[in-house]
Structure formats: structure tokens, C-alpha cells
Scaffold this active site. Sequence first.
Site, mmCIF file in Angstrom:
data_model
loop_
_atom_site.group_PDB
_atom_site.id
_atom_site.type_symbol
_atom_site.label_atom_id
_atom_site.label_comp_id
_atom_site.label_asym_id
_atom_site.label_seq_id
_atom_site.Cartn_x
_atom_site.Cartn_y
_atom_site.Cartn_z
ATOM 1 N N ALA A 66 28.937 42.525 41.813
ATOM 2 C CA ALA A 66 27.830 42.308 42.738
ATOM 3 C C ALA A 66 27.640 43.553 43.597
ATOM 4 O O ALA A 66 28.540 44.387 43.712
ATOM 5 C CB ALA A 66 28.122 41.101 43.617
ATOM 6 N N GLY A 112 30.898 39.464 39.696
ATOM 7 C CA GLY A 112 29.688 38.758 39.304
ATOM 8 C C GLY A 112 29.269 39.022 37.869
ATOM 9 O O GLY A 112 28.602 38.192 37.251
ATOM 10 N N GLU A 115 31.329 36.679 35.859
ATOM 11 C CA GLU A 115 30.810 35.344 36.140
ATOM 12 C C GLU A 115 29.504 35.090 35.386
ATOM 13 O O GLU A 115 29.271 33.983 34.885
ATOM 14 C CB GLU A 115 30.628 35.174 37.648
ATOM 15 C CG GLU A 115 31.958 35.057 38.377
ATOM 16 C CD GLU A 115 31.833 35.081 39.883
ATOM 17 O OE1 GLU A 115 32.344 34.154 40.533
ATOM 18 O OE2 GLU A 115 31.217 36.041 40.416
ATOM 19 N N GLU A 135 37.785 40.150 43.271
ATOM 20 C CA GLU A 135 37.294 39.826 44.609
ATOM 21 C C GLU A 135 38.385 39.773 45.677
ATOM 22 O O GLU A 135 38.143 40.141 46.833
ATOM 23 C CB GLU A 135 36.531 38.486 44.578
ATOM 24 C CG GLU A 135 35.137 38.570 43.982
ATOM 25 C CD GLU A 135 35.110 38.428 42.473
ATOM 26 O OE1 GLU A 135 34.026 38.269 41.902
ATOM 27 O OE2 GLU A 135 36.203 38.496 41.850
#
Length: 260
Positions: A66, A112, A115, A135
Site C-alpha cells: 500500500a 496490500g 492481500e 506490516e
Amino acid sequence: MSYSNILSQFSNGITTLTINRPSKLNALNKHTIQELHDALGEANNDSKTKVIIITGSGEKAFVAGADISEFADFNVEEGGKLAAQGQTLLFDFVEHLSTPVIAAVNGFALGGGLELAMACHFRIASNNAKMGLPEVSLGVIPGYGGTQRLPQLVGKGRAMEMVMTAGMIDANQALSYGLVNHVVSQEELLPLCQKIAEKIMRNSSVAIAEAIRAINANFEDGVNGFDVEIESFGNCFGTEDFKEGTTAFLEKRKADFPGA
């Protein structure tokens, strides 16, 4: 529609969506998440599109994570809202699309990015792919479904280790974990995805949509997947695809499904 961070290409029943932010290693920002939502919705609503492939531009990254600069100063409420909106807008949206979505993982799929790949219906990786959820090294946890989908795919223990260490695994390890279905060279990645897509397109798109619904139901809290399977099985009997498929079988010919 035209997009600033997404390249959309249609050919022979396949829509390929390429995340195109090479200077940011295709990192997901709010604008890219919205564009992916829009592009996926457009492809899903196009009767000519039978399979969707998602990949990243360049040779380095699928999606490297992200865009941290967008939320580095968020508070508790803003952080929760970011995760909730992202999951609804993109990650849950991908998982429940009625059109099959294949992730072509070329290079880094981190945070992300992993994900997003896990939200797709299955994954194929190039041999230079690296995957992980880093993360906790930033003082946060995966917020786009990573703590839920990773254990479903690789098991609780392996997911705990990957999340806690914030480490990366390579493509072959991902294959051994069951995180990806196939590993090939970068040159073979999209051709293999297209080959599998062509096999999918020979079958009933109506039945495939029901199969996606039934398989996903097994992972939803409070939902009995067997009941959903029974309902979806019954639904198929009211379709033209069922009539064509069974008739073709009895007549010993290949089925010609409507819209195929």
C-alpha cells in the site's frame, strides 16, 4: 472507461488488468483501489469477458504494498475506516465477483499486494516472485483481509510465522505452501494464465459463477456452505447452460454454452 493507474486490455474473452504505477512499484493508493474496483466491475458486467487476469506492470512488482504516505498520520478512527472501505471496495469485491479472477504475480507481492492476490480466485507466480505481509515491521497489522485469507490458504501456523516475522517467501515456497497454483518463468506467466483461462471458458460461465459462490460460502461466518451448495446446485437446473450441457453429453458432442 479510461484509467490513469490501470491498463485494461480485452482479447478473446479475457480482460487483463495491469496495475501501472511503475515508479511506485505499483503500490496501491486510494485512487488505484477505486480504479481497480471500477475496472473489475466493468469487466464483470461485460458479457464478452469470461475471465479476468490481474497483474503488475514491469518485471519487478505485482504490487509492492500500500502507499504508506497516504495513511502515515492517521488516527485510530481513520485507520479503521481505511481498512473497512478498502475491504469493501476492492478485496471482498474481487473475491465475490462472478467472473473468475486470476492473479498473475510477477515480482513483489507485499502487504496490500499479497492481500489483493489472495482475494483473487487463484494465483500463478513467476519464478522471481516474492510474497509477504510486512506490516508488523511498521507497527500495524494487515488490514485488507490478510490475517483472514492467509491462514485459509496456508494454514494457521505458517500464517502466524509469515505475519510475525514480516518476512518474504519465494515463489517455490509459496507453491509448497499452496499459496500459488503454479510457478513459471516471467515469459511464461501470462501465456499460462491465458491457457488456463481458455480451459475455464470452455465451461458454463453460469455454473462457474455458482461454484464461486458456493466455495466462498465455506469461509463465511454463520453460513453453512453445504446449504449454499445445495441451493446453487438447484439453481443450475433452471439455466439454458444446464440444458445444453446435459443434452450435449447425451448426444456425445461438445457443449456449446450460450455466450461462450
